[in-house]
Design an enzyme around this catalytic site. Structure first.
Site, short mmCIF file in Angstrom:
data_model
loop_
_atom_site.label_atom_id
_atom_site.label_comp_id
_atom_site.label_asym_id
_atom_site.label_seq_id
_atom_site.Cartn_x
_atom_site.Cartn_y
_atom_site.Cartn_z
N TYR A 123 -30.09 -6.31 11.24
CA TYR A 123 -30.35 -6.77 10.38
C TYR A 123 -31.52 -5.37 9.64
CZ TYR A 123 -32.94 -7.86 5.20
OH TYR A 123 -33.66 -8.08 4.13
N LYS A 132 -29.60 -2.21 7.38
CA LYS A 132 -30.84 -1.69 6.07
C LYS A 132 -31.55 -0.22 6.32
CE LYS A 132 -30.92 -5.09 3.37
NZ LYS A 132 -30.67 -5.42 1.63
#
Length: 299
Positions: free
Chosen positions: A166, A170
Site C-alpha cells: 500500500y 502511495k
C-alpha cells in the site's frame, strides 16, 4: 472571511461512496458544487462490485437539495477513468476539479505479500490516479485549467506497519503529484496532495489490531478521534479555485492540518570524494537543521 463556495463548479470525487470520499462529496455539494460520485462499491481488498455506495451518496446529496450523478467504473481501467470524466461533461457540461480518493488496502508483512498484492495496489492507487488525472488533463488544458487533488498516505513515509504494498503504491502517487505540479501551471492546472488521518474501514480497530499486533479495543478511542468529516475541509480547499497552492502536500485529520515536504541540506562536497569522506562526515550529511524545501513545492 467570505465563505468559499463552489457554485457553478463541477467536481469528480473517486472512492466517494464511503469514508473520506463520501464526506468530501457531501461537503462539496453543501458548498454548491455539482458532484460526480465515482465508486464501484468494492470490498476493502478491491474485490466485488456494488452500485449501492455511490447511489446512497448521490441520493443523500439530492435529498439535501444538491446535484450529483453516480459513476460505478473502476479507476484501475483507462476506459473507466475516461467514463467518469465523460459523466461530468455529459451531466453538467464541465469539470473544474478532481479529487483522486479511491483506494483499497490489504495490510500484511512484506514477506507474506505476493506479487499480485503489489500489482493490485499499483493498479488502484498509482495507475488509478494516473488514469483519472490524465482523463481530466486534456479537458483542463483545453478549457484553461483545473485542480487535481491526490490522496497520499503517511504509509509511504514509513510511519505505519505492514505498508510495503500500500505505502509503496502511495509513494508513487507522491511522485506523480509533484511531477504533475511541475507541468501543470503553464495550462492553469494545479496538483496537490492530502494524506488523510481518518477512521474508515481501512483503519478500523480490527485492521489496526492486525497491523500493530495489539487488541482491537486499544484502537477504539483512536478511531473515534478521526472522523472523516474533519479531513474533508483540507481536501475540498485544495479543490477550490481560490487556493494558491501547487505541488504541496498536506496531512489532515482530527481537526489538524499540517504540511509535509521534501527537504535537502547542503551536505558535503569534494572533487575527489571517497567512501571515507562520507563516513568521516556523516553527522554533517545527516544534519537537517539548515535544510531547505526542494522541488516545485519548495516555496
Amino acid at each position: 472571511m467570505t465563505e468559499l463556495r463552489f457554485d457553478g463548479k463541477v467536481v469528480l470525487v473517486t472512492g466517494a461512496g464511503r469514508g473520506a470520499g463520501r464526506t468530501h462529496a457531501l461537503l462539496l455539494a453543501s458548498r454548491g458544487a455539482k458532484v460526480v460520485v465515482a465508486d464501484p462499491g468494492v470490498a476493502m481488498d478491491g474485490s466485488g462490485h456494488s452500485n449501492g455506495p455511490a447511489d446512497e451518496v448521490v441520493n443523500e446529496i439530492k435529498a439535501a437539495g444538491g446535484e450529483a450523478v453516480a459513476s460505478y467504473e473502476s479507476v484501475s481501467e483507462e476506459k473507466g477513468a475516461a467514463a467518469m470524466v465523460e459523466a461530468a461533461l455529459d451531466s453538467f457540461g464541465r469539470l473544474d476539479a478532481v479529487i483522486n480518493n479511491a483506494g483499497i488496502a490489504a495490510p500484511e508483512l512484506f514477506e507474506d505479500h505476493v506479487a499480485g498484492d503489489f500489482r493490485r495496489m499499483l493498479d488502484v492507487h498509482y495507475l488509478g490516479t494516473v488514469f483519472v488525472s490524465q482523463a481530466a488533463w486534456g479537458y483542463f488544458v483545453k478549457n484553461g485549467g483545473g485542480r487535481i487533488v491526490n490522496t497520499l498516505s503517511e504509509g509511504a513515509m514509513g510511519m505505519l506497519n505492514m505498508q510495503t504494498a500500500y505505502g509503496g503504491a502511495k509513494g508513487g502517487v507522491i511522485g506523480l503529484t509533484l511531477a504533475l505540479a511541475a507541468e501543470g501551471p503553464k495550462y492553469g492546472i494545479s496538483a496537490n496532495g492530502i494524506a488523510p488521518r481518518v477512521s474508515s474501514r481501512m483503519s478500523s480497530p480490527e485492521v489496526l489490531s492486525h497491523v500493530n499486533q495489539r487488541p482491537a479495543e486499544n484502537f477504539v478511542r483512536v478511531s473515534q478521534m478521526f472522523p472523516p468529516e474533519l479531513c474533508s475541509p483540507a481536501a475540498v480547499y485544495l479543490a477550490h479555485e481560490s487556493c494558491p497552492l501547487n505541488g504541496k502536500m498536506l496531512v489532515s485529520g482530527g481537526g489538524q492540518v499540517m504540511r509535509v515536504a521534501f527537504m535537502q541540506n547542503a551536505g558535503i562536497s569534494s572533487d575527489n570524494l571517497t567512501i571515507e569522506d562520507i563516513a568521516g562526515n556523516l553527522d554533517t550529511i545527516m544534519d537537517m537543521s539548515a535544510a531547505v524545501h526542494v522541488g516545485v513545492g519548495a516555496s
